[in-house]
Scaffold this active site. Structure first.
Site, mmCIF file in Angstrom:
data_model
loop_
_atom_site.group_PDB
_atom_site.id
_atom_site.type_symbol
_atom_site.label_atom_id
_atom_site.label_comp_id
_atom_site.label_asym_id
_atom_site.label_seq_id
_atom_site.Cartn_x
_atom_site.Cartn_y
_atom_site.Cartn_z
ATOM 1 N N ARG A 121 0.839 -1.198 0.000
ATOM 2 C CA ARG A 121 0.000 0.000 0.000
ATOM 3 C C ARG A 121 0.871 1.244 0.000
ATOM 4 N NH1 ARG A 121 -4.685 0.953 4.458
ATOM 5 N NH2 ARG A 121 -2.885 0.930 5.850
ATOM 6 N N THR A 165 -0.908 7.602 -1.069
ATOM 7 C CA THR A 165 -2.224 7.511 -1.717
ATOM 8 C C THR A 165 -3.130 6.460 -1.092
ATOM 9 O OG1 THR A 165 -1.508 5.846 -3.324
ATOM 10 C CG2 THR A 165 -1.133 8.165 -3.890
ATOM 11 N N ASP A 174 -0.649 -3.949 12.145
ATOM 12 C CA ASP A 174 -0.188 -4.443 10.849
ATOM 13 C C ASP A 174 -0.056 -5.963 10.916
ATOM 14 O OD1 ASP A 174 1.818 -5.332 8.786
ATOM 15 O OD2 ASP A 174 1.698 -3.208 8.254
ATOM 16 N N ASP A 234 3.447 -7.465 9.821
ATOM 17 C CA ASP A 234 4.498 -7.275 10.826
ATOM 18 C C ASP A 234 4.311 -8.225 11.998
ATOM 19 O OD1 ASP A 234 5.889 -5.324 9.458
ATOM 20 O OD2 ASP A 234 4.838 -3.658 10.405
#
Length: 209
Positions: A104, A108, A200, A203
């Site tokens: 990602r 944006t 996340d 992670d």
């Protein structure tokens, strides 16, 4: 519009509670993600077609049910989706595994594809696209679009946690795809993270943060 299933099984709710906890370590987090994926796979394969097969038990001849020649494929969205593959392979070990790599863009929030490797006959298979998190929906939408370009017609999407905006976007972009969600959360924050979410997923699965 195809089916959307929000799981409410006590075991899934319990295990999602564990992976939400920031104190849960990498090993337990990874194991729980695999177990949740296995339970979701059980639900999402409920409508696979069966056929009759004659066998002999140690006692007598009988008719049993077997999958009706269905070819299956699991396609994780890299990298977090990899954490869901082992649990699904426990139930469907003969499924081929493809990979679609996306990240990602932090500015944006749009997905950027960097890798795509699929089984040669992927268009003949029922494909399970997997990613623990469905946030904005961009990665899932693009991954499914890529599969459709390769001729895939029977696609299902599995995630562990979804935001309402991502779920709505995915349904709008691909109304012909069945979706299975472990838990539907509240909203996205200003950074595009699911709230309350679990951080996340990549992670936490791979211990990189």
């Amino acid at each position: 519009m195809r089916k959307v299933t929000i799981m409410d099984h006590p075991l899934i709710r319990h295990k999602i509670g564990i992976i939400r906890d920031q104190k849960t370590g990498t090993k337990e987090f990874r194991e729980m993600v695999g177990e949740i994926a296995m339970l979701e796979c059980f639900e999402s394969t409920r409508d696979l077609q069966l056929e009759d097969v004659e066998v002999k038990t140690p006692i007598a001849a009988t008719t049993v049910k077997r999958l009706a020649g269905k070819k299956l494929a699991i396609v994780p969205i890299l990298r977090a989706g990899l954490g869901m593959v082992p649990g699904m392979q426990t139930l469907i070990p003969s499924a081929k595994v493809g990979h679609i790599g996306m990240y990602r863009d932090p500015e944006t929030l749009k997905p950027v594809e960097y890798y795509c490797k699929l089984p040669a006959d992927v268009e003949e298979r029922d494909v399970f696209v997997v990613d623990p998190m469905l946030a904005t929906g961009g990665s899932a939408i693009d991954a499914i679009s890529q599969l459709k370009k390769h001729g895939c017609k029977n696609i299902r999407f599995l995630c562990i946690i979804a935001a309402p905006a991502g779920l709505e976007a995915l349904q709008k972009a691909h109304p012909d795809v069945d979706i299975t969600v472990g838990a539907l959360d509240d909203h996205l924050d200003e950074h595009g993270y699911i709230v309350p979410g679990l951080g996340d997923a990549g992670d936490r699965i791979f211990g990189t943060k």
